[in-house]
Design an enzyme around this catalytic site. Structure first.
Site, mmCIF file in Angstrom:
data_model
loop_
_atom_site.group_PDB
_atom_site.id
_atom_site.type_symbol
_atom_site.label_atom_id
_atom_site.label_comp_id
_atom_site.label_asym_id
_atom_site.label_seq_id
_atom_site.Cartn_x
_atom_site.Cartn_y
_atom_site.Cartn_z
ATOM 1 N N GLN A 97 0.932 -1.359 0.032
ATOM 2 C CA GLN A 97 0.041 -0.049 0.028
ATOM 3 C C GLN A 97 0.811 1.112 0.036
ATOM 4 O OE1 GLN A 97 -2.826 0.340 -0.339
ATOM 5 N NE2 GLN A 97 -4.052 -1.604 -0.284
ATOM 6 N N SER A 98 2.056 1.205 -0.676
ATOM 7 C CA SER A 98 2.928 2.344 -0.509
ATOM 8 C C SER A 98 2.371 3.691 -1.168
ATOM 9 C CB SER A 98 4.256 1.675 -1.354
ATOM 10 O OG SER A 98 5.023 2.869 -1.609
ATOM 11 N N ASN A 99 2.623 4.703 -0.504
ATOM 12 C CA ASN A 99 1.990 6.078 -0.997
ATOM 13 C C ASN A 99 3.175 6.411 -2.117
ATOM 14 O OD1 ASN A 99 -0.013 6.348 0.681
ATOM 15 N ND2 ASN A 99 1.330 7.249 2.252
#
Ligand SMILES: Cc1ncc(COP(=O)(O)O)c(C=O)c1O
Length: 367
Positions: A97-99
């Site tokens: 879920q990396s920004n």
């Protein structure tokens, strides 16, 4: 995508240490909607009414493709370098879920490049992934996803895999690839927040701010702010609240960033450049307590500003608790910088850098 010529701020180029700078970016993109993000005063009901809190709204940096936050500022320099080198593919890595990965996928789309994301995951079976949040956006933007072990080390495992992929791409299509490290935290990415600091100076923060607080995930944003503050005469006290790792890790990261920028002969006392608080990491990366999540909801209701549970929410939760003389997490007892936080403040006017992130339903649960 238009590429602009870049000249670093005068305070960097004219400093006595400038002769040590190993390389300076020559080009940048302009990804922010406006020339600057605003600084807002927020009315928080703190126990000691003399504290004043301001927020630099880097969460409102850009609206296209749902892009925002600190990553965009780093990517202005990283993508300019990639495009300048004629890259057609961008490779980077992060959590599922990396920004950062989502921002890279978005800027690749705007720049006409292909994205390859190496995502750390518990499962190596892509068909079992929950496609939501940032991962959904990554897919919608056409990114190719490669799953890697959750605990895979960046330098020895992930970067190695990315280099092999870029060689394969070169052999099969002749195309060049450009690798962006996790969080965009390298010397080129550093310039994003050197410029952001320059922007804050032009907003005259020295007239109404004593202390600056920022969240640390990979450490790149904190390092740039620490270096910029040092080069401009240490007008502010910088505090960084970690969401993972330890204060030792982040002091070492800052030391490394300084050596990469200025060479290994440059010696500075990193502990005097930033006060790193580690108790904010709480249960660990992306794990929230009920109290932290309730705090986010209250903060949103009281200020209208959405913080995210993984980064800015944890930092603000710890900051407000410390300002109220409370112990935010159990880790507080082992964290000298947290215990001495109030006496380490320069004054009572605090600027919190809102580095963005997502407040979505999927993350509002304590995992
Ligand atoms: C919303 C948000 N805030 C803060 C950070 C931390 O920034 P850095 O990785 O530069 O320490 C990140 C990314 O890691 C982020 O996504």
């Amino acid at each position: 995508m238009k590429i602009f010529d870049y000249r670093a701020p005068k305070w960097l180029l004219e400093h006595s240490l400038a002769k040590n700078i190993r390389s300076l970016p020559q080009k940048r993109l302009r990804l922010l909607d406006k020339q600057e993000t605003k600084i807002e005063k927020v009315g928080l009901n703190l126990q000691n009414g003399s504290f004043q809190m301001y927020i630099k709204r880097d969460d409102q940096s850009h609206n296209e493709l749902h892009l925002q936050g600190n990553k965009l500022r780093k990517l202005e320099f990283l993508f300019a370098e990639a495009l300048g080198k004629g890259a057609k593919h961008i490779l980077t890595a992060g959590g599922l879920q990396s920004n950062h990965c989502r921002a890279v996928a978005g800027v690749s789309q705007l720049s006409g490049l292909k994205t390859h994301l190496f995502l750390r995951s518990d499962s190596n079976d892509a068909s079992r992934l929950k496609i939501n949040g940032n991962l959904l956006i990554d897919f919608l933007l056409g990114s190719k996803i490669y799953l890697v072990e959750k605990r895979a080390q960046y330098l020895t495992e992930i970067e190695y895999k990315m280099k092999i992929l870029s060689e394969k791409i070169k052999v099969s299509s002749g195309d060049e690839s450009y690798i962006i490290p996790i969080g965009g935290s390298n010397t080129t990415g550093l310039f994003g927040y050197l410029e952001q600091f320059d922007e804050m100076i032009k907003q005259n923060i020295d007239e109404f701010i004593d202390d600056i607080v920022v969240t640390s995930g990979s450490g790149g944003t904190m390092s740039a702010l620490a270096i910029a503050n040092y080069f401009t005469g240490s007008k502010f006290k910088l505090h960084s609240f970690c969401v993972c790792d330890s204060s030792t890790y982040f002091y070492n990261h800052l030391k490394q960033e300084i050596q990469d920028l200025l060479g290994s002969e440059t010696k500075v006392d990193v502990k005097s450049m930033v006060n790193i608080v580690q108790c904010s990491r709480g249960l660990g990366y992306a794990k929230s307590t009920k109290e932290e999540l309730e705090f986010l909801v209250d903060f949103f209701r009281n200020t209208g500003i959405a913080l995210d549970p993984v980064y800015t929410g944890k930092a603000m939760y710890a900051l407000v608790n410390l300002l109220n003389g409370q112990k935010p997490t159990l880790d507080y007892h082992n964290d000298e910088n947290a215990r001495n936080f109030l006496s380490n403040l320069k004054g009572n006017r605090i600027l919190f850098i809102h580095t963005g992130g997502q407040l979505d339903k999927n993350r509002l649960s304590n995992k």
